[in-house]
Design a protein around this motif. Structure first.
Motif, short mmCIF file in Angstrom:
data_model
loop_
_atom_site.label_atom_id
_atom_site.label_comp_id
_atom_site.label_asym_id
_atom_site.label_seq_id
_atom_site.Cartn_x
_atom_site.Cartn_y
_atom_site.Cartn_z
N ALA A 9 0.83 -1.20 0.00
CA ALA A 9 0.00 0.00 0.00
C ALA A 9 0.86 1.25 0.00
N ALA A 10 1.97 1.20 0.73
CA ALA A 10 2.87 2.35 0.76
C ALA A 10 3.49 2.59 -0.61
N ASP A 11 3.91 1.51 -1.29
CA ASP A 11 4.50 1.65 -2.62
C ASP A 11 3.48 2.20 -3.61
N ARG A 12 2.22 1.73 -3.51
CA ARG A 12 1.17 2.21 -4.38
C ARG A 12 0.89 3.69 -4.13
N PHE A 13 0.95 4.07 -2.87
CA PHE A 13 0.76 5.48 -2.51
C PHE A 13 1.85 6.34 -3.13
N ASP A 14 3.11 5.89 -2.98
CA ASP A 14 4.23 6.67 -3.50
C ASP A 14 4.19 6.81 -5.01
N THR A 15 3.83 5.76 -5.70
CA THR A 15 3.91 5.78 -7.16
C THR A 15 2.66 6.36 -7.81
N GLU A 16 1.51 6.10 -7.26
CA GLU A 16 0.27 6.51 -7.90
C GLU A 16 -0.27 7.83 -7.36
N VAL A 17 -0.36 7.93 -6.05
CA VAL A 17 -0.98 9.11 -5.45
C VAL A 17 -0.08 10.33 -5.55
N LEU A 18 1.18 10.16 -5.17
CA LEU A 18 2.09 11.31 -5.15
C LEU A 18 2.35 11.87 -6.54
N GLN A 19 2.49 11.00 -7.53
CA GLN A 19 2.83 11.46 -8.87
C GLN A 19 1.68 12.15 -9.59
N GLN A 20 0.53 12.21 -8.96
CA GLN A 20 -0.57 12.96 -9.57
C GLN A 20 -0.26 14.45 -9.61
N HIS A 21 0.47 14.95 -8.62
CA HIS A 21 0.78 16.38 -8.58
C HIS A 21 2.25 16.68 -8.30
N TRP A 22 3.06 15.68 -8.03
CA TRP A 22 4.47 15.92 -7.68
C TRP A 22 5.36 15.13 -8.62
N ALA A 103 5.73 10.44 4.56
CA ALA A 103 5.01 9.85 5.69
C ALA A 103 3.89 10.78 6.16
N LYS A 104 4.14 12.07 6.14
CA LYS A 104 3.10 13.02 6.55
C LYS A 104 1.92 12.99 5.58
N MET A 105 2.21 12.87 4.29
CA MET A 105 1.13 12.82 3.30
C MET A 105 0.37 11.50 3.38
N ARG A 106 1.04 10.43 3.82
CA ARG A 106 0.30 9.19 4.04
C ARG A 106 -0.70 9.35 5.18
N ARG A 107 -0.28 10.08 6.24
CA ARG A 107 -1.19 10.31 7.37
C ARG A 107 -2.31 11.28 7.02
N ASN A 108 -2.00 12.21 6.10
CA ASN A 108 -2.98 13.22 5.71
C ASN A 108 -3.09 13.23 4.18
N PRO A 109 -3.81 12.25 3.60
CA PRO A 109 -3.87 12.13 2.13
C PRO A 109 -4.45 13.36 1.45
N ALA A 110 -5.15 14.22 2.18
CA ALA A 110 -5.72 15.41 1.55
C ALA A 110 -4.64 16.33 1.00
N LEU A 111 -3.43 16.26 1.56
CA LEU A 111 -2.34 17.10 1.06
C LEU A 111 -1.93 16.75 -0.35
N THR A 112 -2.16 15.50 -0.75
CA THR A 112 -1.76 15.07 -2.10
C THR A 112 -2.75 15.50 -3.16
N GLY A 113 -3.83 16.18 -2.75
CA GLY A 113 -4.85 16.58 -3.71
C GLY A 113 -4.48 17.79 -4.55
#
Length: 314
Positions: A9-22, A103-113
């Motif tokens: 789940a962490a790897d999926r978060f890093d590759t999919e969620v973060l790369q939407q805007h970063w 790690a902070k964005m994992r705790r607060n996924p709204a930041l990745t929006g």
């Protein structure tokens, strides 16, 4: 099984969620930089490590200090903030401080929006890294307190008098601590500038994000004040050691001055009797040698008594 699922789940978060805007860009990756320049209009070469604004991006450089093991590393991070994407020009190797941001964005996924939320998390991580650097410098100064106290007393733990050469290592460590604190102060100024630009660049009103950025600006200022306190502390310690060295040097000069004052009259008498006169009546006296010796001792004692009465021996 649960640990494996969490890692996936962490790897999926890093590759999919973060790369939407970063988009992290390694400083040595010229091919990706060319693609981003062509598709998004990101041009770090034009920014040249300065605050620069174009139609699509706002460039904000920050020289980050962070602790890696027992050393303090220093790297320049350039943020290219756009309406949809945040591109960071960063070292080619793994940049440790951004792990806390992820790690902070994992705790607060709204930041990745949004790109602004991601940049807030990255700036927060850099500020946390600066705070750890300041604590590292503070601990280093505390470790030198005993050495400085012994220096001001003039003797080490074995009762041996401390010389100037004994303080070279301490002075070198203090200079290194001052450099670390000074660089951190510079970093905090750049972080504060980046955070203010981030606050002003939010197009869509987001009360939650604005509140977080306002807290971040206050935290950056708090770390800056802490760095200023540690800088004043290290300058005070340096001044204390330099004052002790000056006193030590003055004592050495005083000792040689007293020795010169005491031995100068006997030397003058010895020089006088070393001349080749044809007739020196005291040489024929029965007690001439004794009289000359006593006169020499009196000539040496008189300046010594005078110096002691003046208190110059203290």
């Amino acid at each position: 099984m649960r640990a494996v699922s969490s890692a996936m789940a962490a790897d999926r978060f890093d590759t999919e969620v973060l790369q939407q805007h970063w988009i992290p860009l390694a400083s040595s990756d010229a091919d990706t930089a060319a693609v981003l320049r062509e598709r998004l209009g990101v041009d770090f070469a034009a920014a040249r490590n300065r605050v620069w604004e174009t139609d699509n991006f706002l460039y904000l450089p920050v020289v980050a200090n962070y602790k890696r093991g027992d050393t303090i590393e220093r790297e320049t991070i350039v943020f290219a903030l756009g309406s949809e994407f945040l591109v960071t020009l960063q070292p080619a190797e793994h940049f440790v401080p951004f792990d806390k941001a992820i790690a902070k964005m994992r705790r607060n996924p709204a930041l990745t929006g949004s790109a602004h939320g991601v940049m807030y998390a990255l700036l927060w991580a850099l500020n946390e890294a600066s705070e750890r650097v300041i604590y590292y410098a503070s601990d280093a100064l505390e470790a030198m307190t005993d050495d400085i106290e012994m220096a001001t007393n003039g003797y080490d733990q074995r009762g041996r008098e401390i010389g100037v050469a004994d303080m070279r290592g301490t002075m070198s460590r203090m200079n290194a601590a001052e450099e670390i604190v000074s660089r951190t102060q510079e970093t905090q100024l750049q972080l504060a500038r980046a955070a203010r630009h981030l606050m002003a660049d939010i197009a869509v009103h987001s009360a939650a994000l604005e509140s977080l950025i306002a807290i971040l600006i206050a935290d950056i200022d708090g770390v800056k004040q802490h760095a200023g306190f540690e800088h004043d502390k290290v300058r005070y310690l340096q001044q204390s050691v330099m004052t002790w060295l000056d006193v030590k040097q003055n004592q050495i000069v005083k000792v040689f001055t007293i020795i010169t004052a005491v031995f100068l009259p006997p030397t003058l008498i010895a020089t006088f009797y070393g001349m080749n006169f044809t007739w020196m009546p005291e040489l024929d006296w029965q007690h001439g040698f004794l009289a000359t010796t006593l006169m020499t001792l009196v000539a040496a004692v008189i300046p010594l008594v005078y110096i002691k009465r003046k208190g110059w021996l203290r």
